[in-house]
Design an enzyme around this catalytic site. Sequence first.
Site, mmCIF file in Angstrom:
data_model
loop_
_atom_site.group_PDB
_atom_site.id
_atom_site.type_symbol
_atom_site.label_atom_id
_atom_site.label_comp_id
_atom_site.label_asym_id
_atom_site.label_seq_id
_atom_site.Cartn_x
_atom_site.Cartn_y
_atom_site.Cartn_z
ATOM 1 N N ASP A 149 -1.597 17.106 -40.855
ATOM 2 C CA ASP A 149 -1.358 15.707 -40.527
ATOM 3 C C ASP A 149 -2.403 14.831 -41.202
ATOM 4 O O ASP A 149 -3.498 15.273 -41.545
ATOM 5 C CB ASP A 149 -1.429 15.485 -39.011
ATOM 6 C CG ASP A 149 -0.360 16.246 -38.254
ATOM 7 O OD1 ASP A 149 0.675 16.558 -38.867
ATOM 8 O OD2 ASP A 149 -0.566 16.532 -37.063
ATOM 9 N N LYS A 150 -2.071 13.579 -41.345
ATOM 10 C CA LYS A 150 -2.953 12.629 -42.033
ATOM 11 C C LYS A 150 -4.389 12.697 -41.508
ATOM 12 O O LYS A 150 -5.347 12.764 -42.282
ATOM 13 C CB LYS A 150 -2.412 11.208 -41.866
ATOM 14 C CG LYS A 150 -3.325 10.126 -42.418
ATOM 15 C CD LYS A 150 -2.771 8.748 -42.117
ATOM 16 C CE LYS A 150 -3.743 7.653 -42.542
ATOM 17 N NZ LYS A 150 -3.241 6.305 -42.192
#
Length: 333
Positions: A149-150
């Site tokens: 995820d970011k």
Amino acid sequence: MDLTYHNSDAMEEGQQLLTLELPPEVMGLRLDQALTQIFSDHTRAQIQTWLRDNRVTVDEKPGKASQRVLGMEQVRVLVPEPESGDWAAEDIPLDICFEDEDILVINKPAGLVTHPAPGNREGTLLNAIVHHAPACATLARAGIVHRLDKDTSGLLVVAKSEAARQDLIDQLAAREVTREYRALVVGALTGGGRIEAPIGRHPLDRKRMGVVGSGKPAVTHYRIAERFPRHTLLKVRLETGRTHQIRVHMAYMHHPIVGDPVYGGRQMVPPGLNEAQQEQWRSFRRQALHAAHLAFMHPRTGEYLSWSAPLPKDFEQILQLLREVKAASEDKA
């Protein structure tokens, strides 16, 4: 026409949720025709696939390609990631842990999106990979076979050839790739365990994942790395690789990851911090999740390889705050 782009980190990375109001001029058209006019960068066949895959809702109901539109309907579209190599190469620094002609192992910083998406086409890890290794542009997803995820930091592997990509995909499917994370969670756990709960898209909020009966099988193992009065640092190992798996499973166990903006609830400041420490705690604005260890068989040589990445500075700083509070409470005891 106003298209609203939602943060792709709240769903599968590489996808983008768009909301729009159909303009009056599309009145009378089939829905697939109307969306083809609006999404001029996509073919009608692509949009019909979105509709078949239940990626489109009209006034909160599943959209059908043949339905006639009146204009002014509220439409939500979950646009999938691009599959081909139509990506811009960007000179973005990479923390490379290992590289040869077959693979690239990267320590991704928090804040870097893995894959481009509509409204977020630049400044991603994929753009950096294509610049660093131009041959990756010919591969599906530029050789990225698993993601972070970011706002999750840590290790991931990228294939530099199609043979390596297929081999790594096969290892992932066979659960032969070791992926171990460090996760700081809310609550004082007393021991490790195993979570087996299916994960799918949340039935009421399509930007979130959740434990749902119709979801895909998901298994997470965890054990304690360090204890604090009201938090626990965990070593977490993935047996499967579902979207947001660790974040969803820990929230399901009522021990959400500290700082998680989607599944963590309201941020709670630990008691015992002074004013400066409280401000430092509040400045940590992401999930406390780090991919610390990665291991697999080299796709060409068959050699077993492993890497470890230390916690990033911001993660280590909030752990140090908890250690100071713990030490102070033990001194008083």
